[in-house]
Design a protein around this motif. Structure first.
Motif, PDB file in Angstrom:
ATOM      1  N   PRO A   1     -19.887  31.352  -2.508  1.00  0.00           N
ATOM      2  CA  PRO A   1     -19.291  32.692  -2.393  1.00  0.00           C
ATOM      3  C   PRO A   1     -19.636  33.625  -3.549  1.00  0.00           C
ATOM      4  O   PRO A   1     -19.640  34.835  -3.383  1.00  0.00           O
ATOM      5  CB  PRO A   1     -17.784  32.409  -2.366  1.00  0.00           C
ATOM      6  CG  PRO A   1     -17.626  31.029  -2.912  1.00  0.00           C
ATOM      7  CD  PRO A   1     -18.879  30.284  -2.597  1.00  0.00           C
ATOM      8  N   LEU A   2     -19.931  33.064  -4.718  1.00  0.00           N
ATOM      9  CA  LEU A   2     -20.253  33.907  -5.871  1.00  0.00           C
ATOM     10  C   LEU A   2     -21.731  33.752  -6.250  1.00  0.00           C
ATOM     11  O   LEU A   2     -22.196  32.626  -6.470  1.00  0.00           O
ATOM     12  CB  LEU A   2     -19.376  33.504  -7.072  1.00  0.00           C
ATOM     13  CG  LEU A   2     -19.650  34.246  -8.380  1.00  0.00           C
ATOM     14  CD1 LEU A   2     -19.451  35.747  -8.227  1.00  0.00           C
ATOM     15  CD2 LEU A   2     -18.760  33.707  -9.505  1.00  0.00           C
ATOM     16  N   MET A   3     -22.433  34.875  -6.301  1.00  0.00           N
ATOM     17  CA  MET A   3     -23.828  34.856  -6.779  1.00  0.00           C
ATOM     18  C   MET A   3     -23.895  35.707  -8.048  1.00  0.00           C
ATOM     19  O   MET A   3     -23.419  36.849  -8.068  1.00  0.00           O
ATOM     20  CB  MET A   3     -24.780  35.416  -5.724  1.00  0.00           C
ATOM     21  CG  MET A   3     -26.242  35.362  -6.130  1.00  0.00           C
ATOM     22  SD  MET A   3     -27.335  35.664  -4.729  1.00  0.00           S
ATOM     23  CE  MET A   3     -28.944  35.339  -5.439  1.00  0.00           C
TER      24      MET A   3
ATOM     25  N   LEU B   1     -30.534  36.233   1.885  1.00  0.00           N
ATOM     26  CA  LEU B   1     -30.677  34.845   2.356  1.00  0.00           C
ATOM     27  C   LEU B   1     -29.588  33.930   1.804  1.00  0.00           C
ATOM     28  O   LEU B   1     -29.186  32.978   2.466  1.00  0.00           O
ATOM     29  CB  LEU B   1     -32.066  34.303   1.969  1.00  0.00           C
ATOM     30  CG  LEU B   1     -33.250  34.963   2.683  1.00  0.00           C
ATOM     31  CD1 LEU B   1     -34.576  34.516   2.061  1.00  0.00           C
ATOM     32  CD2 LEU B   1     -33.240  34.637   4.178  1.00  0.00           C
ATOM     33  N   ALA B   2     -29.095  34.208   0.601  1.00  0.00           N
ATOM     34  CA  ALA B   2     -28.064  33.339  -0.002  1.00  0.00           C
ATOM     35  C   ALA B   2     -26.675  33.678   0.530  1.00  0.00           C
ATOM     36  O   ALA B   2     -25.764  32.848   0.450  1.00  0.00           O
ATOM     37  CB  ALA B   2     -28.095  33.458  -1.523  1.00  0.00           C
ATOM     38  N   LYS B   3     -26.508  34.893   1.054  1.00  0.00           N
ATOM     39  CA  LYS B   3     -25.251  35.322   1.692  1.00  0.00           C
ATOM     40  C   LYS B   3     -23.989  35.071   0.858  1.00  0.00           C
ATOM     41  O   LYS B   3     -23.037  34.456   1.355  1.00  0.00           O
ATOM     42  CB  LYS B   3     -25.085  34.634   3.055  1.00  0.00           C
ATOM     43  CG  LYS B   3     -26.154  34.960   4.068  1.00  0.00           C
ATOM     44  CD  LYS B   3     -25.770  34.370   5.426  1.00  0.00           C
ATOM     45  CE  LYS B   3     -26.769  34.699   6.501  1.00  0.00           C
ATOM     46  NZ  LYS B   3     -28.077  34.120   6.334  1.00  0.00           N
ATOM     47  N   PRO B   4     -23.944  35.539  -0.378  1.00  0.00           N
ATOM     48  CA  PRO B   4     -22.689  35.393  -1.135  1.00  0.00           C
ATOM     49  C   PRO B   4     -21.654  36.414  -0.641  1.00  0.00           C
ATOM     50  O   PRO B   4     -21.981  37.325   0.116  1.00  0.00           O
ATOM     51  CB  PRO B   4     -23.121  35.737  -2.572  1.00  0.00           C
ATOM     52  CG  PRO B   4     -24.250  36.690  -2.387  1.00  0.00           C
ATOM     53  CD  PRO B   4     -24.972  36.280  -1.130  1.00  0.00           C
ATOM     54  N   LYS B   5     -20.382  36.212  -1.073  1.00  0.00           N
ATOM     55  CA  LYS B   5     -19.348  37.218  -0.742  1.00  0.00           C
ATOM     56  C   LYS B   5     -19.275  38.262  -1.855  1.00  0.00           C
ATOM     57  O   LYS B   5     -18.978  39.418  -1.612  1.00  0.00           O
ATOM     58  CB  LYS B   5     -17.984  36.527  -0.650  1.00  0.00           C
ATOM     59  CG  LYS B   5     -17.803  35.631   0.545  1.00  0.00           C
ATOM     60  CD  LYS B   5     -16.296  35.499   0.844  1.00  0.00           C
ATOM     61  CE  LYS B   5     -16.046  34.635   2.040  1.00  0.00           C
ATOM     62  NZ  LYS B   5     -15.928  33.209   1.674  1.00  0.00           N
ATOM     63  N   VAL B   6     -19.494  37.800  -3.083  1.00  0.00           N
ATOM     64  CA  VAL B   6     -19.301  38.652  -4.254  1.00  0.00           C
ATOM     65  C   VAL B   6     -20.484  38.468  -5.208  1.00  0.00           C
ATOM     66  O   VAL B   6     -21.003  37.354  -5.353  1.00  0.00           O
ATOM     67  CB  VAL B   6     -17.975  38.254  -4.967  1.00  0.00           C
ATOM     68  CG1 VAL B   6     -17.870  38.861  -6.346  1.00  0.00           C
ATOM     69  CG2 VAL B   6     -16.769  38.662  -4.117  1.00  0.00           C
ATOM     70  N   LEU B   7     -20.877  39.589  -5.840  1.00  0.00           N
ATOM     71  CA  LEU B   7     -21.943  39.523  -6.851  1.00  0.00           C
ATOM     72  C   LEU B   7     -21.371  39.815  -8.230  1.00  0.00           C
ATOM     73  O   LEU B   7     -20.501  40.677  -8.373  1.00  0.00           O
ATOM     74  CB  LEU B   7     -22.994  40.606  -6.587  1.00  0.00           C
ATOM     75  CG  LEU B   7     -23.815  40.534  -5.312  1.00  0.00           C
ATOM     76  CD1 LEU B   7     -24.697  41.787  -5.214  1.00  0.00           C
ATOM     77  CD2 LEU B   7     -24.690  39.281  -5.318  1.00  0.00           C
TER      78      LEU B   7
END
Ligand code: URA
Length: 254
Positions: free
Chosen positions: A107-109, A183-189
């Protein structure tokens, strides 16, 4: 004469620079007042040999990067596309491509700036002292790259002597950064430091941006000071802690 490979020569040069060298000199003195021999006559060449490329024929590295990034359908394909992208000079001086670490799809990138010496050697982001600092910060909000965090940088190669990234380097690698997020589809950056904000927000004043939620690549995004900055300025940890708690709350409630 002894010969050195690229990395040995680069390390020896870096050492000279650390010792204060500012100029390279030759074995024989150079007379800088000497009048140069007359330049070759331009007219003799006209019409012969390859002509310089017209502006319209010069490949645009940003357009090439966009095409290469769009073609990648998986993270592995994207890594291969970055590895094969030869228009950014940085890859020539780097030991390794530093693509990502952690859990793809987490979820976090987090985006850092560019690999340092340790990361360049290991081929992984955030493995040196800065990385240890980052791991402690994540552990404080019960997160970690082994469980629920995915890490990368806005530049996948170390810059020479760790200098600041140049605008054209950031611009030509940006399509890969954007595809990486898709492509990584996180929720939050989380964006660490000025240069990652430059890449994804096109703004570069981290002290004003930090702590304020914004949007990047259509996602909630928190700019934060870089963990390397926190190592040098421990008094900034209090604000970084507030930003981390805000990230934790967003992931929990958002
Ligand atoms: N600093 C960064 O921004 N990224 C790394 O991977 C290491 C240090």
């Amino acid at each position: 004469m002894e010969s050195f490979d690229y990395h040995q020569a680069a390390e020896m040069l870096a050492r000279q620079v650390e010792l204060g060298a500012t100029e390279a000199i030759c074995d024989a003195p150079v007379n800088r007042y000497e009048v140069p021999a007359s330049p070759p006559k331009a007219s003799a060449k006209i019409g012969k040999g390859p002509q310089p490329l017209q502006a319209s024929e010069t490949p645009d590295p940003v357009a090439l990067a966009r095409r290469a990034a769009r073609g990648a359908q998986t993270l592995e394909e994207l890594r291969a596309a970055v590895q094969g992208f030869e228009h950014c000079e940085l890859h020539k001086g780097a030991r390794n491509l530093v693509f990502a670490d952690g859990v793809p799809g987490a979820p976090l990138m987090i985006f850092g700036e560019a690999p340092d010496r340790d990361e360049d050697r290991a081929g992984k982001p955030f493995v040196g002292r800065t990385g240890q600092m980052l791991d402690r910060m994540l552990a404080a909000i019960d997160m970690g790259r082994d469980r629920n965090v995915y890490l990368s940088n806005i530049l996948p190669w170390r810059t020479p002597q760790g200098r600041d990234p140049k605008p054209d380097e950031i611009a030509m690698m940006r399509p890969f950064v954007q595809r990486h997020i898709e492509l990584a589809k996180p929720k939050v950056l989380v964006l660490f430091g000025n240069w990652s904000c430059q890449s994804l927000l096109e703004k570069r004043s981290i002290m004003r941006l930090r702590g304020n939620w914004t949007k990047a690549a259509d996602l909630s995004c928190m700019p934060m000071v870089h963990p390397g900055y926190l190592l040098r300025n421990p008094e900034a940890k209090r604000e970084a802690w507030a930003d981390l708690l805000s990230v934790q709350a967003n992931l929990r409630d958002g």
